[in-house]
Design a protein around this motif. Structure first.
Motif, PDB file in Angstrom:
ATOM      1  N   PRO A 126       0.920  -1.023   0.093  1.00 51.36           N
ATOM      2  CA  PRO A 126       0.143   0.052  -0.379  1.00 51.36           C
ATOM      3  C   PRO A 126       0.944   1.504  -0.081  1.00 51.36           C
ATOM      4  O   PRO A 126       1.757   1.051   0.891  1.00 51.36           O
ATOM      5  CB  PRO A 126      -1.160  -0.111   0.954  1.00 51.36           C
ATOM      6  CG  PRO A 126      -0.879  -1.854   1.877  1.00 51.36           C
ATOM      7  CD  PRO A 126       0.122  -2.101   1.181  1.00 51.36           C
ATOM      8  N   GLY A 127       0.634   2.215  -0.360  1.00 50.77           N
ATOM      9  CA  GLY A 127       1.547   3.178  -1.334  1.00 50.77           C
ATOM     10  C   GLY A 127       0.553   4.318   0.175  1.00 50.77           C
ATOM     11  O   GLY A 127       0.009   3.969   0.615  1.00 50.77           O
ATOM     12  N   PRO A 128       1.608   5.385  -0.372  1.00 46.66           N
ATOM     13  CA  PRO A 128       0.979   6.430   1.080  1.00 46.66           C
ATOM     14  C   PRO A 128      -0.240   6.737   0.171  1.00 46.66           C
ATOM     15  O   PRO A 128      -0.595   7.047  -0.796  1.00 46.66           O
ATOM     16  CB  PRO A 128       2.563   7.760   0.093  1.00 46.66           C
ATOM     17  CG  PRO A 128       3.070   6.983   0.142  1.00 46.66           C
ATOM     18  CD  PRO A 128       3.034   5.708  -0.433  1.00 46.66           C
ATOM     19  N   GLY A 129      -0.605   7.813   0.832  1.00 45.62           N
ATOM     20  CA  GLY A 129      -1.954   7.520   0.544  1.00 45.62           C
ATOM     21  C   GLY A 129      -3.395   7.027   0.605  1.00 45.62           C
ATOM     22  O   GLY A 129      -4.288   6.999   0.186  1.00 45.62           O
ATOM     23  N   GLN A 130      -2.670   5.864   1.788  1.00 41.86           N
ATOM     24  CA  GLN A 130      -4.015   4.532   1.609  1.00 41.86           C
ATOM     25  C   GLN A 130      -4.807   4.771   1.999  1.00 41.86           C
ATOM     26  O   GLN A 130      -5.479   5.527   3.174  1.00 41.86           O
ATOM     27  CB  GLN A 130      -3.312   3.199   2.079  1.00 41.86           C
ATOM     28  CG  GLN A 130      -4.411   2.402   1.713  1.00 41.86           C
ATOM     29  CD  GLN A 130      -3.692   0.666   2.322  1.00 41.86           C
ATOM     30  OE1 GLN A 130      -2.682   1.003   2.401  1.00 41.86           O
ATOM     31  NE2 GLN A 130      -3.997  -0.063   1.543  1.00 41.86           N
TER      32      GLN A 130
ATOM     33  N   PRO B 148      -9.357   6.381  -4.353  1.00 40.49           N
ATOM     34  CA  PRO B 148      -8.404   5.640  -5.563  1.00 40.49           C
ATOM     35  C   PRO B 148      -8.579   6.853  -6.317  1.00 40.49           C
ATOM     36  O   PRO B 148      -9.609   7.476  -7.077  1.00 40.49           O
ATOM     37  CB  PRO B 148      -9.261   4.400  -5.034  1.00 40.49           C
ATOM     38  CG  PRO B 148     -10.603   4.560  -5.127  1.00 40.49           C
ATOM     39  CD  PRO B 148     -11.100   5.390  -3.774  1.00 40.49           C
ATOM     40  N   GLY B 149      -7.195   7.081  -7.302  1.00 41.20           N
ATOM     41  CA  GLY B 149      -7.440   6.968  -8.551  1.00 41.20           C
ATOM     42  C   GLY B 149      -7.146   5.849  -9.154  1.00 41.20           C
ATOM     43  O   GLY B 149      -8.442   5.452  -9.459  1.00 41.20           O
TER      44      GLY B 149
ATOM     45  N   GLY C 278      -7.483  -4.134 -11.253  1.00 46.95           N
ATOM     46  CA  GLY C 278      -8.277  -3.335 -10.777  1.00 46.95           C
ATOM     47  C   GLY C 278      -7.760  -2.854  -9.383  1.00 46.95           C
ATOM     48  O   GLY C 278      -8.168  -2.321  -8.914  1.00 46.95           O
ATOM     49  N   GLN C 279      -6.604  -2.630  -9.112  1.00 52.59           N
ATOM     50  CA  GLN C 279      -5.966  -2.095  -8.082  1.00 52.59           C
ATOM     51  C   GLN C 279      -4.905  -0.809  -8.755  1.00 52.59           C
ATOM     52  O   GLN C 279      -4.810   0.004 -10.060  1.00 52.59           O
ATOM     53  CB  GLN C 279      -4.371  -2.837  -7.830  1.00 52.59           C
ATOM     54  CG  GLN C 279      -5.130  -4.297  -7.501  1.00 52.59           C
ATOM     55  CD  GLN C 279      -4.174  -4.900  -6.818  1.00 52.59           C
ATOM     56  OE1 GLN C 279      -2.924  -4.528  -6.313  1.00 52.59           O
ATOM     57  NE2 GLN C 279      -3.967  -6.340  -6.754  1.00 52.59           N
ATOM     58  N   ALA C 280      -4.765   0.108  -7.750  1.00 52.95           N
ATOM     59  CA  ALA C 280      -4.549   1.547  -8.428  1.00 52.95           C
ATOM     60  C   ALA C 280      -3.249   1.382  -8.414  1.00 52.95           C
ATOM     61  O   ALA C 280      -1.992   0.470  -7.992  1.00 52.95           O
ATOM     62  CB  ALA C 280      -4.490   2.405  -6.198  1.00 52.95           C
ATOM     63  N   LEU C 281      -3.172   2.641  -9.271  1.00 55.27           N
ATOM     64  CA  LEU C 281      -1.922   3.098 -10.146  1.00 55.27           C
ATOM     65  C   LEU C 281      -0.588   4.002  -9.371  1.00 55.27           C
ATOM     66  O   LEU C 281      -0.450   4.184  -9.566  1.00 55.27           O
ATOM     67  CB  LEU C 281      -2.407   3.315 -11.610  1.00 55.27           C
ATOM     68  CG  LEU C 281      -3.100   1.856 -12.661  1.00 55.27           C
ATOM     69  CD1 LEU C 281      -3.168   3.606 -14.307  1.00 55.27           C
ATOM     70  CD2 LEU C 281      -2.122   1.025 -13.412  1.00 55.27           C
ATOM     71  N   ARG C 282      -0.110   3.194  -8.495  1.00 56.38           N
ATOM     72  CA  ARG C 282       0.738   3.333  -7.747  1.00 56.38           C
ATOM     73  C   ARG C 282       2.299   3.994  -8.151  1.00 56.38           C
ATOM     74  O   ARG C 282       3.167   4.576  -7.520  1.00 56.38           O
ATOM     75  CB  ARG C 282       0.592   3.482  -6.189  1.00 56.38           C
ATOM     76  CG  ARG C 282      -0.855   4.245  -5.644  1.00 56.38           C
ATOM     77  CD  ARG C 282      -1.332   3.621  -4.002  1.00 56.38           C
ATOM     78  NE  ARG C 282      -2.212   4.331  -3.752  1.00 56.38           N
ATOM     79  CZ  ARG C 282      -3.412   3.733  -3.499  1.00 56.38           C
ATOM     80  NH1 ARG C 282      -3.339   2.609  -3.461  1.00 56.38           N
ATOM     81  NH2 ARG C 282      -4.236   4.379  -2.946  1.00 56.38           N
TER      82      ARG C 282
ATOM     83  N   ALA D 217       1.089  -2.525  -7.744  1.00 54.26           N
ATOM     84  CA  ALA D 217       1.186  -3.403  -7.213  1.00 54.26           C
ATOM     85  C   ALA D 217       1.052  -5.242  -7.698  1.00 54.26           C
ATOM     86  O   ALA D 217       2.212  -5.695  -7.911  1.00 54.26           O
ATOM     87  CB  ALA D 217       0.669  -3.767  -5.637  1.00 54.26           C
ATOM     88  N   ALA D 218       0.187  -5.285  -8.763  1.00 53.52           N
ATOM     89  CA  ALA D 218       0.228  -6.542  -8.783  1.00 53.52           C
ATOM     90  C   ALA D 218       0.943  -7.097 -10.327  1.00 53.52           C
ATOM     91  O   ALA D 218       1.657  -7.587 -10.451  1.00 53.52           O
ATOM     92  CB  ALA D 218      -1.296  -7.175  -9.975  1.00 53.52           C
ATOM     93  N   CYS D 219       0.904  -5.554 -10.245  1.00 54.64           N
ATOM     94  CA  CYS D 219       1.735  -5.846 -12.146  1.00 54.64           C
ATOM     95  C   CYS D 219       3.558  -6.075 -11.668  1.00 54.64           C
ATOM     96  O   CYS D 219       4.423  -6.784 -12.347  1.00 54.64           O
ATOM     97  CB  CYS D 219       1.799  -4.536 -12.991  1.00 54.64           C
ATOM     98  SG  CYS D 219       0.045  -4.456 -13.607  1.00 54.64           S
TER      99      CYS D 219
END
Length: 401
Positions: free
Chosen positions: A10-14, A18-19, A26-30, A42-44
């Motif tokens: 989980p990156g900052p701002g969790q 979400p962006g 389907g996860q946030a592009l952080r 994170a999955a990529c």
């Protein structure tokens, strides 16, 4: 996986809103994949992800880097704009002022020089017209003098004839034999000579010849002609010692006589000559020959009657009455016609040789196109159509198209 900062998680701002989400997971592009230059989740970047093993970094770090680059670029643009503004404000006005003053000076120079040329032309025109008028008056006066002289001679002959007829009519044989006046009258009549042709009765056209006028005329003609004549060699005339190019404009000397040339009545069989395929019998014509590679050549005009056979003067250019040529042999230049060779003092070897043929004025002029310098001018009464003629005994010469 190579990552800058902490590993995937989980990156900052969790917990915040979400962006954009990864379309695959389907996860946030952080995260930012530096290898594929794309956003990733994170999955990529994790096991089995398409960016596993790539160099990745947090998206906010990439954004910060881009923001810094944009700031740097804006600063550079600001400095560039300041430099342009300073150039426009400080330099261009001076450039414009100098351009105006330089153009004004150039304009005055053109007007001054052309004015001088115009004044010179007007003075030369006046001088030549005065010479023409003076020569006309002289010829006219000579003719009038001749008229008076021959009128007196006719009157004297009529008087003598009348006296002799009177003796023949009124004297008998004895009186006629004793009459001494017969001999006196006969001697008087014999003292009156028959009219003979005199150059004094002709208008001398040489009074119009002027080196200045010739130079200006040649320069004007060469400047006004839209190119020169499309002169090409007549392959039927080319000597077997010459090789003719495919475009029929270049002649190359070959000391070994070619056996490939079929002999014919038009072909020169001894001297390395060639005639053009075009003749001129009226008007103004000009052509240029590139001669810079040759130290032995002849360029000029010839009549179609020029002999093609044998090693005699009748087929050698400039050595007969049918050809007029400018020639070079080493460092010697000359004009030749009918066996008469006139040496020409040239300051340098011309790279190109121009030929100007004015059949109305019956003039043949040779010049250097680069400088417009007249090398030689010949006046003649050409008896028929003239062909451009060429000869080369060293390297090659070419007609400039």
């Amino acid at each position: 996986m190579s990552a800058e900062g902490a590993g995937p998680g989980p990156g900052p701002g969790q917990g915040s809103e979400p962006g954009p989400l990864c379309p695959e997971h389907g996860q946030a592009l952080r995260w930012f994949c530096c290898s594929e230059r794309r956003l990733a989740c994170a999955a990529c970047t994790g096991p089995g992800g398409r960016c596993r093993g790539h160099r990745i970094r947090r998206a906010e770090k990439r954004a910060e880097e881009l923001r810094n680059k944009i700031v740097d670029q804006c600063e550079r643009l600001q400095l560039q704009s300041a430099a342009i503004t300073k150039y426009v404000a400080d330099v261009l006005p001076g450039k414009n002022q100098r351009a105006v003053s330089t153009a004004s000076a150039a304009r005055e120079l053109v007007i001054q020089r052309l004015g001088l040329v115009r004044s010179l032309c007007e003075s030369e025109e006046q001088r030549l017209l005065e010479q023409v008028h003076g020569e006309e008056e002289r010829a006219h006066q000579s003719i009038l003098t001749q008229r008076v002289h021959w009128a007196e001679a006719l009157q004297k002959l009529d008087t003598i004839r009348g006296s002799l007829v009177d003796m023949l009519t009124h004297l008998d044989d004895l009186q006629l034999i004793k009459e001494q006046e017969i001999f006196e009258r006969t001697e008087e009549a014999e003292g009156i000579l028959d009219p003979k042709e005199s150059e004094k009765l002709n208008f001398n056209e040489k009074c119009t010849r002027s080196p200045l006028l010739t130079q200006l005329w040649a320069t004007a003609i060469l400047g006004s002609l839209s190119g020169t004549e499309d002169v090409r060699m007549d392959e039927r005339t080319v000597s077997p010692f010459l090789e003719l190019s495919d475009d029929r404009r270049t002649l190359t000397f070959n000391a070994k006589k070619s056996k490939a040339c079929a002999d014919g009545p038009e072909r020169f069989d001894h001297w390395p000559n060639a005639l053009a395929d075009t003749s001129f019998q009226a008007g103004l014509h000009a052509w240029t020959v590139n001669v810079q590679n040759s130290c032995a050549y002849k360029v000029g005009v010839a009549l179609g009657q020029l002999s093609r056979k044998g090693s005699g003067s009748d087929s050698r250019l400039g050595c007969n009455a049918f050809s007029w040529v400018f020639s070079r042999y080493g460092q010697e230049f000359r004009f030749s016609h009918d066996g008469q060779h006139e040496p020409l003092a040239l300051l340098r070897c011309p790279a190109q040789l121009g030929v100007l043929l004015d059949l109305q004025a019956q003039e043949l002029l040779f010049y250097e196109p680069a400088s417009g310098t007249v090398l030689h001018i010949h006046h003649a009464s050409f008896p028929g159509p003239l062909f451009p003629v060429f000869a080369v005994a060293d390297q090659a010469i070419s007609i400039v198209c």
